[in-house]
Design a protein around this motif. Structure first.
Motif, PDB file in Angstrom:
ATOM      1  N   VAL B  21     -56.130   9.992  53.506  1.00 55.35           N
ATOM      2  CA  VAL B  21     -57.557   9.856  53.340  1.00 55.35           C
ATOM      3  C   VAL B  21     -58.096  10.323  51.965  1.00 55.35           C
ATOM      4  CG1 VAL B  21     -59.637  10.681  54.263  1.00 55.35           C
ATOM      5  CG2 VAL B  21     -57.954  10.199  55.615  1.00 55.35           C
ATOM      6  N   TYR B  22     -57.184  11.503  51.598  1.00 47.69           N
ATOM      7  CA  TYR B  22     -57.345  12.123  50.214  1.00 47.69           C
ATOM      8  C   TYR B  22     -57.138  11.081  49.045  1.00 47.69           C
ATOM      9  CZ  TYR B  22     -57.718  15.294  46.190  1.00 47.69           C
ATOM     10  OH  TYR B  22     -57.797  15.832  44.856  1.00 47.69           O
ATOM     11  N   ARG B  23     -56.114  10.133  49.197  1.00 45.55           N
ATOM     12  CA  ARG B  23     -55.634   9.322  48.399  1.00 45.55           C
ATOM     13  C   ARG B  23     -56.418   8.162  48.222  1.00 45.55           C
ATOM     14  NH1 ARG B  23     -48.952   8.334  47.977  1.00 45.55           N
ATOM     15  NH2 ARG B  23     -49.869   7.494  46.054  1.00 45.55           N
ATOM     16  N   GLY B  27     -57.511  10.474  45.049  1.00 47.69           N
ATOM     17  CA  GLY B  27     -56.797  11.701  45.084  1.00 47.69           C
ATOM     18  C   GLY B  27     -55.422  11.457  44.502  1.00 47.69           C
ATOM     19  N   TYR B  28     -55.192  12.506  43.586  1.00 46.31           N
ATOM     20  CA  TYR B  28     -53.709  12.613  42.968  1.00 46.31           C
ATOM     21  C   TYR B  28     -53.697  11.601  41.482  1.00 46.31           C
ATOM     22  CZ  TYR B  28     -52.327  16.084  46.343  1.00 46.31           C
ATOM     23  OH  TYR B  28     -51.963  17.087  47.454  1.00 46.31           O
ATOM     24  N   GLU B  29     -54.711  10.735  41.661  1.00 48.06           N
ATOM     25  CA  GLU B  29     -54.903  10.020  40.477  1.00 48.06           C
ATOM     26  C   GLU B  29     -54.781  10.765  38.894  1.00 48.06           C
ATOM     27  OE1 GLU B  29     -57.557   6.550  41.298  1.00 48.06           O
ATOM     28  OE2 GLU B  29     -56.154   6.081  42.725  1.00 48.06           O
ATOM     29  N   GLN B  30     -55.548  11.548  39.128  1.00 48.02           N
ATOM     30  CA  GLN B  30     -55.718  12.643  37.911  1.00 48.02           C
ATOM     31  C   GLN B  30     -54.464  13.140  37.887  1.00 48.02           C
ATOM     32  OE1 GLN B  30     -58.192  11.717  36.116  1.00 48.02           O
ATOM     33  NE2 GLN B  30     -58.916  10.317  37.506  1.00 48.02           N
ATOM     34  N   TRP B  31     -53.740  13.701  38.654  1.00 43.03           N
ATOM     35  CA  TRP B  31     -52.520  14.319  38.536  1.00 43.03           C
ATOM     36  C   TRP B  31     -51.604  13.312  37.980  1.00 43.03           C
ATOM     37  CZ3 TRP B  31     -49.653  17.941  37.292  1.00 43.03           C
ATOM     38  CH2 TRP B  31     -48.420  18.283  37.718  1.00 43.03           C
ATOM     39  N   LYS B  32     -51.362  12.369  38.365  1.00 43.67           N
ATOM     40  CA  LYS B  32     -50.751  11.354  37.527  1.00 43.67           C
ATOM     41  C   LYS B  32     -50.804  10.752  36.167  1.00 43.67           C
ATOM     42  CE  LYS B  32     -48.405   6.674  38.335  1.00 43.67           C
ATOM     43  NZ  LYS B  32     -48.347   5.407  38.994  1.00 43.67           N
ATOM     44  N   ILE B 109     -52.509  20.154  38.358  1.00 43.98           N
ATOM     45  CA  ILE B 109     -53.098  20.000  36.885  1.00 43.98           C
ATOM     46  C   ILE B 109     -53.207  21.184  36.010  1.00 43.98           C
ATOM     47  CG2 ILE B 109     -55.211  19.129  35.431  1.00 43.98           C
ATOM     48  CD1 ILE B 109     -55.702  17.310  38.071  1.00 43.98           C
ATOM     49  N   GLY B 110     -53.440  22.421  36.552  1.00 43.34           N
ATOM     50  CA  GLY B 110     -53.523  23.543  35.802  1.00 43.34           C
ATOM     51  C   GLY B 110     -52.212  23.973  35.373  1.00 43.34           C
ATOM     52  N   SER B 111     -51.199  24.072  36.405  1.00 45.71           N
ATOM     53  CA  SER B 111     -49.874  24.156  35.733  1.00 45.71           C
ATOM     54  C   SER B 111     -49.227  23.372  34.556  1.00 45.71           C
ATOM     55  CB  SER B 111     -49.020  24.010  37.222  1.00 45.71           C
ATOM     56  OG  SER B 111     -49.544  24.825  38.290  1.00 45.71           O
ATOM     57  N   ASN B 209     -58.826  31.241  40.110  1.00 41.02           N
ATOM     58  CA  ASN B 209     -59.601  31.118  41.378  1.00 41.02           C
ATOM     59  C   ASN B 209     -59.275  29.749  41.992  1.00 41.02           C
ATOM     60  OD1 ASN B 209     -62.591  30.475  42.527  1.00 41.02           O
ATOM     61  ND2 ASN B 209     -61.728  31.956  43.371  1.00 41.02           N
ATOM     62  N   VAL B 210     -59.528  29.693  43.267  1.00 38.65           N
ATOM     63  CA  VAL B 210     -59.358  28.286  44.111  1.00 38.65           C
ATOM     64  C   VAL B 210     -60.363  27.196  43.588  1.00 38.65           C
ATOM     65  CG1 VAL B 210     -59.668  27.061  46.246  1.00 38.65           C
ATOM     66  CG2 VAL B 210     -58.403  29.442  46.167  1.00 38.65           C
ATOM     67  N   GLU B 211     -61.768  27.722  43.615  1.00 35.72           N
ATOM     68  CA  GLU B 211     -62.548  26.963  43.172  1.00 35.72           C
ATOM     69  C   GLU B 211     -62.524  26.275  41.676  1.00 35.72           C
ATOM     70  OE1 GLU B 211     -66.585  28.631  43.520  1.00 35.72           O
ATOM     71  OE2 GLU B 211     -67.687  26.658  42.681  1.00 35.72           O
ATOM     72  N   THR B 212     -62.016  27.242  40.730  1.00 34.19           N
ATOM     73  CA  THR B 212     -61.956  27.158  39.229  1.00 34.19           C
ATOM     74  C   THR B 212     -60.851  25.795  39.188  1.00 34.19           C
ATOM     75  OG1 THR B 212     -61.936  29.484  38.938  1.00 34.19           O
ATOM     76  CG2 THR B 212     -61.108  28.198  37.167  1.00 34.19           C
ATOM     77  N   LEU B 213     -59.787  25.878  39.974  1.00 35.20           N
ATOM     78  CA  LEU B 213     -58.732  24.805  39.775  1.00 35.20           C
ATOM     79  C   LEU B 213     -59.088  23.893  40.578  1.00 35.20           C
ATOM     80  CD1 LEU B 213     -55.644  27.234  40.205  1.00 35.20           C
ATOM     81  CD2 LEU B 213     -56.324  26.185  37.858  1.00 35.20           C
ATOM     82  N   ALA B 214     -59.738  23.739  41.710  1.00 36.92           N
ATOM     83  CA  ALA B 214     -60.405  22.539  42.437  1.00 36.92           C
ATOM     84  C   ALA B 214     -61.263  21.809  41.467  1.00 36.92           C
ATOM     85  CB  ALA B 214     -60.834  22.972  43.671  1.00 36.92           C
ATOM     86  N   THR B 215     -61.752  22.247  40.640  1.00 37.21           N
ATOM     87  CA  THR B 215     -62.784  21.697  39.526  1.00 37.21           C
ATOM     88  C   THR B 215     -61.999  20.608  38.505  1.00 37.21           C
ATOM     89  OG1 THR B 215     -64.331  23.394  39.726  1.00 37.21           O
ATOM     90  CG2 THR B 215     -64.475  21.857  37.965  1.00 37.21           C
ATOM     91  N   LEU B 216     -60.591  20.957  38.414  1.00 30.97           N
ATOM     92  CA  LEU B 216     -59.956  20.266  37.322  1.00 30.97           C
ATOM     93  C   LEU B 216     -59.705  18.782  37.711  1.00 30.97           C
ATOM     94  CD1 LEU B 216     -57.078  22.956  36.554  1.00 30.97           C
ATOM     95  CD2 LEU B 216     -59.432  22.614  35.489  1.00 30.97           C
ATOM     96  N   PRO B 217     -59.507  18.368  38.642  1.00 24.35           N
ATOM     97  CA  PRO B 217     -59.473  16.883  38.845  1.00 24.35           C
ATOM     98  C   PRO B 217     -60.657  16.136  38.682  1.00 24.35           C
ATOM     99  CG  PRO B 217     -58.514  17.991  40.810  1.00 24.35           C
ATOM    100  CD  PRO B 217     -59.300  18.822  39.901  1.00 24.35           C
ATOM    101  N   HIS B 218     -61.700  16.672  38.809  1.00 24.16           N
ATOM    102  CA  HIS B 218     -63.162  16.209  38.497  1.00 24.16           C
ATOM    103  C   HIS B 218     -63.367  16.144  36.931  1.00 24.16           C
ATOM    104  CE1 HIS B 218     -64.071  16.056  42.927  1.00 24.16           C
ATOM    105  NE2 HIS B 218     -63.502  17.182  42.982  1.00 24.16           N
TER     106      HIS B 218
END
Ligand SMILES: Cc1cc2nc3c(=O)[nH]c(=O)nc-3n(C[C@H](O)[C@H](O)[C@H](O)COP(=O)(O)O)c2cc1C
Ligand code: FES
Lengths: 254, 420
Positions: B21-23, B27-32, B109-111, B209-218
């Protein structure tokens, strides 16, 4: 007596945890990082972190038991004494308080006839009042064996207690490898966390001597010269300093 | 109403724990994209430009924090802080349980941005279900080839380890968290050195923080300007605000920063029937109270600071006219006393005395002089501890004693006051 383990056989527990522990250790650049996860693994199997578990964890990681115990004692979710099969952890923090947590806590205390950090005689329930559980939107709330229960009322609490007693509650009980005592306090906790907090004189008397170790030192000094050999400890410096002061009369004449 | 759906998009409607569902939603396209088409420095620059500020409490600019890492060839670590335990805060738990892949993609992404090859997710011990959900998310991402060796055919490899705490608020403080992650007591370290220089295992480390990192894909998907153009210039972007207390519909609301407190109150269904809001704690248990005359203030880092309080973790608690502020103060003081790690005397002893004093007051044994003493002790224990926990009592306590002093005086029994 607090959590006697008697002569039970620890080998099956160890056999169960060992493979898991090895997997955990392999996840970290430094094996000591696996300490908390390994203690969790033991608690999953036994329902608490027994002295044997701490010894075994230390052996796996090459840590003295004292270090394992000191570390485990820092964390409130590690039970170093056996607890009930159902641990009820009710939030007492602000948003829950504003939404009637006090009423719920009183109700549970009365129903179970136990207080904060206590266990019922039959070993079924333990009760603890805990801090914000990050579920303030569903206040008042609690965790039952770490499963969230939201929007507590006297009625739904009663229903939950009945189900647990009937053995029909959906969250499974904790394992119980030893019979719990009336509470799971470990005496040295106080001394470890806050020596001064134990014999604090009065909050209105900030100059009061709160710390027992300080009192002891003063008593010893007052008892006369103490012979101290070895390294120049702070205590020895004080004693010798006092002797020197006596010798020269007083500091002011210096 | 100013609600937006960025991090919260799909929550409550879709099963975002399912990687499929996420993909299906990108989802994960920004990671790639990051690993195959961007240099780490590009990601850092994008995040710096966006103006994103940390969502964990201190509001430190994320891009700047990342730029402090020394170029010394040592291993670097990314640590995601999911120890959420600040009173009133419940956004990270929602993200963890409802949209774990978004959090994980952010960690990845942060890593990559900071050149880390090993990331850690530190999850509060109480979040047993969240931990299980996240473990599954990691397993799914690993199976899909998003974690591991030579990702997407490049030379970049990344490991992720999920670590569960065991009950201790202080482990949310970043250096205490690192000690806890190293298998030690969760006691904060003396700073400097900061984690960026000497963090996990003594190596350069970023804690976010979780929210900080979750913002990165966006951010990667929509660009820096999309984010920086929203909200006030110094507090740009969207924020999940946890609203609770005396409101009809408590919950998490994602809004542009700069939304007013009154709008937040309305989003949460307003005050209970026939009641009126008299105080607002705007940034978690460690923040000073605001009052009804402040309801039209904009909720952002600068405005909160300018009014003597803080945005903190984004937890807003509303109090109506039925509130007993002595009990409220007691709940928070007891919390900080309970959670003090015990290293620093002012925090350890000060918190304990304040708790005992408030308890005595509540039980009718208080002295008139106690009320001055509360404020004095809370002030004296501030600014002289290793970490900010000891400083966290004064703001709320002092602000409500000042505003609602008669409530505190009312607890002093006249007979006791005379004999004192
Ligand atoms: C006592 C204390 C508790 C904290 N608890 C948390 C927490 O639960 N979660 C969190 O993200 N940050 C917490 N912080 C802030 C962290 O130290 C750190 O600043 C933050 O994780 C950095 O992330 P950010 O830059 O993304 O905001 C806490 C700080 C203190 C002093
Ligand atoms: S105050 Fe009870 S869950 Fe937050």
């Amino acid at each position: 007596m607090n959590g006697t383990t008697g002569t039970r056989d620890f080998a099956p527990v160890l056999a169960q945890v060992k493979p898991e522990a090895e997997r955990l250790i392999a996840q970290y650049p430094d094996s000591r990082s696996a300490l908390l996860p390994i203690l969790h693994a033991f608690q999953n199997v036994e329902g608490w972190v027994s002295p044997e578990a701490m010894t075994a964890a230390g052996a796996m990681l090459g840590l003295p038991v004292s270090v394992v115990e000191s570390t485990a004692s820092f964390y409130t979710l590690f039970f170093r004494r056996p607890v009930g099969k159902y641990v009820l952890q009710v939030c007492r923090n602000l948003s829950c308080q504003l939404n009637g947590a006090e009423k719920i806590m009183t109700h549970i205390r009365e129903r179970l006839n136990i207080g904060h950090l206590e266990t019922t005689h039959d070993g079924l329930f333990s009760y603890e009042e805990v801090e914000c559980l990050a579920a303030c939107d569903r206040a008042p709330c609690m965790q039952v064996n770490l499963d969230f229960v939201y929007d507590l009322t006297r009625e739904n609490v009663d229903a939950l207690l009945r189900e647990i007693m009937a053995g029909t509650y959906e969250t499974p009980p904790l394992r119980q490898t030893a019979k719990p005592a009336a509470n799971w306090h470990v005496e040295q906790d106080w001394a470890q966390k806050s020596p001064g907090a134990r014999e604090v004189s009065s909050p209105n008397d900030p100059g009061g001597m709160g710390d027992v170790s300080g009192l002891r030192m003063i008593e010893r000094l007052a008892d006369g010269p103490v012979v101290l050999s070895g390294r120049p400890t702070e205590e020895r410096l004080i004693v010798e300093g006092a002797a020197r002061l006596k010798h020269t009369g007083s500091a002011n004449e210096h | 109403m100013p609600v937006v759906k960025v991090l919260t998009d799909g929550i409550g409607e879709l099963n975002l724990c399912d990687i499929g569902v996420y993909r299906s939603r990108g989802g994960y396209e920004q990671w790639k994209h990051a690993v195959t088409a961007m240099r780490p420095a590009d990601v850092v620059e994008l995040v710096s430009k966006s103006g994103l500020r940390g969502r964990g409490g201190a509001g430190f600019p994320t891009g700047r924090k990342w730029s402090f890492l020394p170029n010394n060839g040592r291993p670097r670590y990314m640590v995601c802080n999911c120890d959420e335990a600040e009173p009133g805060t419940f956004k990270d738990r929602m993200l963890l349980e409802e949209t774990p892949h978004q959090v994980l993609e952010g960690i990845l992404i942060g890593s990559y941005a900071i050149g880390s090859r090993h990331a850690f997710m530190y999850i509060r011990g109480e979040f047993k279900r969240g931990y299980e959900i996240f473990m599954q998310a990691v397993a799914g991402a690993r199976a899909a080839g998003f974690i591991g060796e030579k990702l997407f055919g490049t030379g970049y490899s990344l490991e992720v380890t999920v670590h569960r705490g065991a009950g201790a608020y202080i482990c949310g403080e970043e250096t205490a968290l690192l000690n806890s992650l190293e298998g030690k007591r969760g006691e904060p370290r003396l700073k400097p050195p900061f984690p960026a220089i000497k963090g996990l295992y003594g190596e350069p480390t970023v804690v976010n923080n979780v929210e900080t990192l979750a913002t990165l894909p966006h951010l990667l998907k929509n660009g820096a300007e999309w984010f920086s153009s929203v909200g006030p210039p110094k507090s740009p972007g969207f924020k999940i605000v946890s609203v609770s207390g005396h409101v009809k519909r408590a919950g998490n609301f994602e809004v542009p920063l700069g939304t007013t407190l009154r709008e937040l109150l309305e989003l949460a269904g307003g005050p209970r029937d026939g009641r009126k809001i008299v105080a607002i704690q705007p940034g978690g248990g460690s923040s000073a109270c605001l009052f009804e005359e402040h309801l039209d203030l904009a909720y952002d880092f600068e405005t909160m600071a300018a009014n003597g309080t803080m945005l903190g973790s984004g937890a807003v608690v509303f109090f109506d006219d039925t509130t007993d502020f002595v009990k409220a103060a007691h709940a928070l003081v007891r919390f900080y006393a309970h959670e003090s790690c015990g290293q620093c005397t002012p925090c350890r002893e000060g918190g304990y005395w304040l708790e005992v004093t408030l308890e005595r007051l509540l039980h009718g044994g208080g002295l008139d002089s106690d009320i001055e003493m509360l404020v004095k002790v809370a002030h004296q224990m501030t600014g002289i501890n290793l970490c900010p926990l000891g400083d966290s009592i004064e703001p709320f306590l002092a602000s409500v004693v000042k505003r609602f002093e008669p409530q505190f005086r009312a607890y002093v029994k006249p007979s006791v006051a005379v004999s004192a």
